[in-house]
Write an enzyme that holds these catalytic residues in place. Structure first.
Site, PDB file in Angstrom:
ATOM      1  N   THR A 117     -13.337  10.434 -23.480  1.00 13.12           N
ATOM      2  CA  THR A 117     -14.013  11.099 -22.364  1.00 13.12           C
ATOM      3  C   THR A 117     -14.105  10.162 -21.173  1.00 13.12           C
ATOM      4  OG1 THR A 117     -15.303  12.481 -23.874  1.00 13.12           O
ATOM      5  CG2 THR A 117     -16.121  12.278 -21.620  1.00 13.12           C
ATOM      6  N   ASP A 169      -9.614   2.153  -8.398  1.00 12.76           N
ATOM      7  CA  ASP A 169      -9.921   1.342  -9.575  1.00 12.76           C
ATOM      8  C   ASP A 169     -10.746   0.128  -9.168  1.00 12.76           C
ATOM      9  OD1 ASP A 169      -8.450   2.711 -11.658  1.00 12.76           O
ATOM     10  OD2 ASP A 169      -6.632   2.029 -10.662  1.00 12.76           O
ATOM     11  N   GLU A 171      -9.885   8.875 -14.852  1.00 14.44           N
ATOM     12  CA  GLU A 171      -8.701   9.372 -14.158  1.00 14.44           C
ATOM     13  C   GLU A 171      -9.072  10.480 -13.170  1.00 14.44           C
ATOM     14  OE1 GLU A 171      -6.034   7.830 -14.298  1.00 14.44           O
ATOM     15  OE2 GLU A 171      -6.328   6.636 -16.088  1.00 14.44           O
ATOM     16  N   ASP A 221     -12.653   5.096 -25.362  1.00 15.13           N
ATOM     17  CA  ASP A 221     -13.405   6.343 -25.398  1.00 15.13           C
ATOM     18  C   ASP A 221     -12.663   7.382 -24.563  1.00 15.13           C
ATOM     19  OD1 ASP A 221     -16.168   7.701 -25.980  1.00 15.13           O
ATOM     20  OD2 ASP A 221     -15.747   8.065 -23.860  1.00 15.13           O
TER      21      ASP A 221
END
Length: 226
Positions: free
Chosen positions: A155, A170, A161, A153
């Protein structure tokens, strides 16, 4: 947020990660590749990758702090300016990502602009996927890979990011409800919103971390006579 073919597929084809250029992150990259599709949960990153993520956040923080120290009469809200002109294909996703973050946190605001931007977005083809990168001198950019944004996806990729710009690391082993789990939950995950813990962490970083960065920037400006 990066992509890798499952190891079983590579082995069957007689290819290695090194041969495909997937074995190393680009210079200055703030993220490591995603784990193979059959072992997402096992991927936990490394101390080097965590340090790179932190460096990107600190570069943006410093850039914003220096501008505010030079203009103390500015607005009280902390505004981070991004330049999306080099990623026209993802204009909608970038604008949506900014809207998501602006509606999720209160101590920092993302604003589009081309002059004096604190970071930028870029687009292109990179077999290693999308990543956040800093030059270590108060500037950085987010690279959005075409293929990855077709698989995952788009978006969610962009908002993930952008989360690095705001200070989040992360956490690929997390659930789909956790934005910074990135591609860990797989391509079926389309959630592009940070969860409550992520929202709280960003607000904390920009309330406390920004105050410290602003103080350092003001001292640096005083020493330089600016």
């Amino acid at each position: 947020m990066r992509l890798r073919m499952p190891l079983s597929v590579l082995s069957a084809a007689g290819l290695s990660l090194t041969a495909l250029g997937l074995g190393a992150a680009p210079a200055g990259a703030a993220e490591a590749p995603l784990a193979p599709a059959d072992s997402y949960a096992a991927y936990a990153g490394s101390s080097e990758e965590a340090a790179a993520n932190r460096a990107f956040f600190e570069a943006v923080l410093e850039s914003v702090a220096e501008k505010r120290a030079a203009d103390p009469t500015g607005a009280a809200a902390v505004t981070v300016v991004y330049n999306a002109s080099q990623a026209p294909t993802f204009a909608t996703q970038i604008a949506r990502s900014a809207q998501i973050w602006n509606s999720s946190v209160s101590n920092v605001r993302l604003q589009s602009g081309t002059s004096g931007a604190d970071f930028s977005y870029r687009e292109g083809n990179d077999s290693r996927g999308s990543y956040a990168s800093t030059d270590g001198h108060g500037r950085g950019y987010i690279f959005l890979d075409y293929a990855q944004n077709r698989t995952y996806d788009s978006t969610r990729v962009t908002a993930h990011e952008t989360g690095h710009v705001l200070g989040l690391p992360d956490h690929y082993s997390g659930p789909c409800s956790e934005l910074m789990s990135g591609g860990g939950p797989g391509p079926s995950c389309t959630n592009a919103y940070p969860n409550s813990a992520e929202r709280s962490r960003v607000n904390q970083l920009w309330a406390n971390g920004f105050a410290a960065a602003l103080d350092q920037a003001e001292k640096a400006l005083q020493k330089s006579g600016r």
